[in-house]
Write an enzyme that holds these catalytic residues in place. Structure first.
Site, short mmCIF file in Angstrom:
data_model
loop_
_atom_site.label_atom_id
_atom_site.label_comp_id
_atom_site.label_asym_id
_atom_site.label_seq_id
_atom_site.Cartn_x
_atom_site.Cartn_y
_atom_site.Cartn_z
N GLU A 256 0.56 3.12 -8.75
CA GLU A 256 -0.36 3.00 -10.13
C GLU A 256 0.01 3.66 -11.16
O GLU A 256 0.89 4.42 -11.05
CB GLU A 256 -1.74 3.41 -9.23
CG GLU A 256 -2.50 2.38 -8.08
CD GLU A 256 -3.56 2.93 -7.85
OE1 GLU A 256 -4.23 4.07 -8.08
OE2 GLU A 256 -4.19 2.05 -7.03
N CYS B 166 2.29 -3.37 -7.19
CA CYS B 166 1.81 -3.33 -5.79
C CYS B 166 2.92 -3.21 -4.88
O CYS B 166 4.17 -3.27 -5.11
CB CYS B 166 1.35 -4.94 -5.47
SG CYS B 166 -0.11 -5.46 -6.39
N CYS C 181 1.68 -11.25 -6.39
CA CYS C 181 2.83 -10.99 -5.39
C CYS C 181 3.01 -12.24 -4.79
O CYS C 181 4.14 -12.64 -4.43
CB CYS C 181 2.15 -10.04 -4.33
SG CYS C 181 2.07 -8.61 -5.06
N ASN D 12 2.32 0.84 -3.08
CA ASN D 12 1.83 0.80 -4.21
C ASN D 12 1.84 1.97 -5.30
O ASN D 12 1.98 3.01 -4.79
CB ASN D 12 0.48 0.02 -4.45
CG ASN D 12 -0.59 0.96 -3.58
OD1 ASN D 12 -0.13 1.48 -2.45
ND2 ASN D 12 -1.96 0.58 -3.65
N CYS E 220 -1.88 -10.25 -3.47
CA CYS E 220 -2.46 -10.71 -4.61
C CYS E 220 -1.85 -12.00 -5.20
O CYS E 220 -0.63 -12.23 -4.78
CB CYS E 220 -2.78 -9.66 -5.68
SG CYS E 220 -1.13 -9.11 -6.54
N GLU F 55 3.97 -4.86 -2.28
CA GLU F 55 4.93 -5.85 -1.87
C GLU F 55 5.99 -6.25 -2.95
O GLU F 55 7.19 -6.62 -2.81
CB GLU F 55 4.07 -7.39 -1.86
CG GLU F 55 3.17 -7.15 -0.91
CD GLU F 55 1.65 -6.98 -1.25
OE1 GLU F 55 1.64 -5.87 -2.08
OE2 GLU F 55 0.63 -7.42 -1.05
N1 THU Z 1 -2.54 -3.81 -4.22
C1 THU Z 1 -1.27 -3.95 -3.38
O1 THU Z 1 -0.50 -2.96 -3.47
N2 THU Z 1 -0.90 -5.28 -3.05
C2 THU Z 1 -1.66 -6.35 -3.15
O2 THU Z 1 -1.14 -7.53 -2.80
C3 THU Z 1 -3.07 -6.16 -3.74
C4 THU Z 1 -3.44 -4.85 -4.36
C5 THU Z 1 -2.68 -2.39 -4.56
C6 THU Z 1 -2.63 -2.25 -6.33
C7 THU Z 1 -3.72 -1.20 -6.47
O3 THU Z 1 -2.79 -0.07 -6.40
C8 THU Z 1 -4.46 -1.06 -5.07
O4 THU Z 1 -3.95 -2.18 -4.25
C9 THU Z 1 -6.32 -1.44 -5.58
O5 THU Z 1 -6.27 -2.79 -6.25
#
Ligand code: THU
Length: 126
Positions: A44, A53, A89, A42, A86, A55
């Site tokens: 940010e 994310c 994704c 991920n 999520c 994925e």
């Molecule tokens: N996140 C992912 O990398 N994948 C997901 O499917 C859900 C959330 C990350 C996004 C963010 O950087 C952190 O998790 C908290 O939400």
């Protein structure tokens, strides 16, 4: 490659996560039907909605390298419950392979396995 080996690659990818806001690193390892693996973490952003994310990072790396036939993805996060993809994704991956396997880990290393079509039975399409 075993599920566990793919999950280990996801855990390794999580070490490169850029997570100054959530402090929640996620790693993904996406295996294509020819065996090629793309990893992702991920990434940010201060504009929180611009966060990507793990994925989708892995999927974009794969597609941009000419790989669109996804077979399996391992998702690693040290969450109390299994680290599930999520909604965005699920939709994003469904575009490429509705039958792919999705492995979701939790803290301690246990993981569960689903078909993407179970997690996203009705994707958006037109
Ligand atoms: N996140 C992912 O990398 N994948 C997901 O499917 C859900 C959330 C990350 C996004 C963010 O950087 C952190 O998790 C908290 O939400």
């Amino acid at each position: 490659m075993t599920d566990r080996e793919l999950m280990d690659m996801a855990a390794e990818a999580a070490k490169r996560a850029y997570v100054p806001y959530s402090r929640f690193p996620v790693g993904a390892a996406l295996e294509c039907s020819d065996g090629t693996v793309f990893t992702g973490c991920n990434v940010e952003n201060a504009a929180l909605g611009s966060t990507i994310c793990a994925e989708r990072t892995a999927a974009c790396k794969a597609v941009s390298e000419g790989h669109m036939d996804f077979a399996r993805i391992a998702i690693w996060g040290e969450s109390k419950d299994y680290c599930m993809p999520c909604g965005a994704c699920r939709q994003f991956l469904s575009e490429f392979s509705r039958d792919m396997e999705v492995l979701c880990a939790k803290a301690g290393g246990r993981y569960v396995s689903y078909k993407l079509s179970e997690l996203m039975p009705h994707m958006f399409n037109y």
